[in-house]
Enzyme design. Structure first.
Site, PDB file in Angstrom:
ATOM      1  N   SER A  29       0.296  -3.499   3.289  1.00 10.09           N
ATOM      2  CA  SER A  29       1.501  -2.703   2.745  1.00 10.09           C
ATOM      3  C   SER A  29       2.586  -3.562   2.250  1.00 10.09           C
ATOM      4  O   SER A  29       2.383  -4.605   1.194  1.00 10.09           O
ATOM      5  CB  SER A  29       2.111  -1.782   3.736  1.00 10.09           C
ATOM      6  OG  SER A  29       2.952  -0.586   3.343  1.00 10.09           O
ATOM      7  N   ASP A  68      -3.938   7.301   0.250  1.00 14.64           N
ATOM      8  CA  ASP A  68      -2.574   6.789   0.431  1.00 14.64           C
ATOM      9  C   ASP A  68      -2.032   6.771  -1.049  1.00 14.64           C
ATOM     10  O   ASP A  68      -2.735   6.442  -2.260  1.00 14.64           O
ATOM     11  CB  ASP A  68      -3.019   5.260   0.528  1.00 14.64           C
ATOM     12  CG  ASP A  68      -1.927   4.370   0.573  1.00 14.64           C
ATOM     13  OD1 ASP A  68      -0.865   4.756   0.555  1.00 14.64           O
ATOM     14  OD2 ASP A  68      -2.230   3.189   1.042  1.00 14.64           O
ATOM     15  N   HIS A  71      -2.985   5.631   4.534  1.00 13.23           N
ATOM     16  CA  HIS A  71      -2.290   4.271   4.813  1.00 13.23           C
ATOM     17  C   HIS A  71      -2.249   3.811   6.222  1.00 13.23           C
ATOM     18  O   HIS A  71      -1.774   4.805   6.913  1.00 13.23           O
ATOM     19  CB  HIS A  71      -0.818   4.568   4.058  1.00 13.23           C
ATOM     20  CG  HIS A  71      -0.062   3.255   3.962  1.00 13.23           C
ATOM     21  ND1 HIS A  71      -0.119   2.527   2.894  1.00 13.23           N
ATOM     22  CD2 HIS A  71       0.881   2.524   4.371  1.00 13.23           C
ATOM     23  CE1 HIS A  71       0.537   1.253   3.102  1.00 13.23           C
ATOM     24  NE2 HIS A  71       1.381   1.519   4.022  1.00 13.23           N
TER      25      HIS A  71
END
Length: 321
Positions: free
Chosen positions: A165, A260, A290
């Site tokens: 991320s 995601d 995610h």
């Protein structure tokens, strides 16, 4: 790629139910003050971190020359002999959440299965420390490992870096800056559902950004606005590395989650790497959202992604013990 199925795996619903039963959930910066969101995230991650392999030792080091001082945690697996190759992993959390304990179980699993030292870092978070503080700390950690790792059982010449991320942003950004400075590059970069661009007009944001799978476009907008208080900096390739010149990077492993809003960041990075002639592999894991990699106790796909990363590390450092 954004047309992939939007149906979650059955394991995802079961995992969410387990977390509800335990009374834990990732923090939500849209409904909680940032400190409360950080505390909720820490409790959620502590639940996910239970179990996993034991290490021979955990070692913590503070880099006083970083600004602010930076704490590292070194995961030394059992058996084998030093010096070992090293993988620095940068946690996610939108540049605002997460800590040295993020992905603790996962980092122990990687260290154990790849037979290498894994390092986590407690980089400074936004909004207190906006861009570029975190990337400067990541660079300090990489240089320290390269130059001082030998005293800690590490072969600094056998170095990989990755992140998930926001951490994927920082990992890619670090590679670009080392390349531009003419410094030795890590042999492998890993970008896991990277937060690589502040643009929210992609198909994956349109189809997955409403929050039903967890992460939302609105939450990502909050993260970006705190990390980059100046809106003009959103097109700065130093902050949003999807817009950077990518030639000359080492081999990259890309992993993404099909459910995601950031999916297209990874897909577009893969396209641009191909255009730049950078060797890379990309896997989109179907049916998962995610953040899935940290749920190795709950999700088959999380274990598959971990095994893929371990295989890439072992291929990169074939002489490891």
């Amino acid at each position: 790629m954004s047309a992939t199925s939007l149906v979650p795996d059955a394991e995802v619903a079961a995992a969410q139910a387990r977390c509800r039963e335990a009374g834990v959930a990732s923090g939500d910066v849209l409904t909680q003050p940032v400190e409360a969101a950080r505390a909720s995230t820490q409790a959620f991650q502590a639940f996910l971190n239970a179990g996993g392999p034991q290490m021979e030792r955990l070692e913590e080091v503070v880099l006083e020359n970083a600004t602010p001082p930076l704490r590292l945690r070194l995961y030394h697996p059992r058996g084998g002999t030093a010096p070992r190759p090293v993988y620095l992993h940068i946690h996610g959390g939108g540049f605002a959440l997460g800590s040295l304990d993020s992905l603790d179980r996962w980092k122990r699993e990687i260290a154990d299965e790849a037979d290498m030292v894994v390092v986590g870092l407690d980089y400074a978070l936004a909004p207190e420390h906006p861009y570029p503080t975190a990337i400067h700390q990541v660079l300090a950690a990489l240089r320290w490992l390269r130059e001082n790792g030998a005293a800690h059982g590490i072969d600094g010449a056998r170095l990989a870096v990755g992140g998930d991320s926001a951490g994927g942003n920082l990992a890619l950004n670090a590679l670009l800056r080392l390349r531009d400075a003419g410094e030795p590059l890590p042999a492998l970069g890993v970008v896991i559902y990277g937060m690589l661009s502040a643009r929210h007009d992609t198909p994956s944001h349109r189809d997955r950004g409403d929050g039903r799978f967890g992460l939302s476009t609105e939450r990502l907008e909050w993260f970006w606005s705190r990390y980059l208080p100046d809106p003009a900096s959103r097109e700065d390739a130093g902050a949003a590395p999807l817009h950077a010149e990518l030639r000359g990077l080492p081999r990259l492993l890309l992993q993404a989650a099909a459910l995601d809003p950031l999916l297209d960041d990874t897909v577009n990075l893969g396209r641009r790497l191909a255009e730049a002639g950078v060797p890379h592999g990309m896997t989109v894991y179907a049916g998962v959202p995610h953040g899935f990699i940290g749920q190795t106790a709950l999700l088959t796909k999380a274990n598959a992604a971990r095994r893929e990363l371990v295989a890439a590390l072992r291929e990169t450092f074939p002489t490891s013990n």
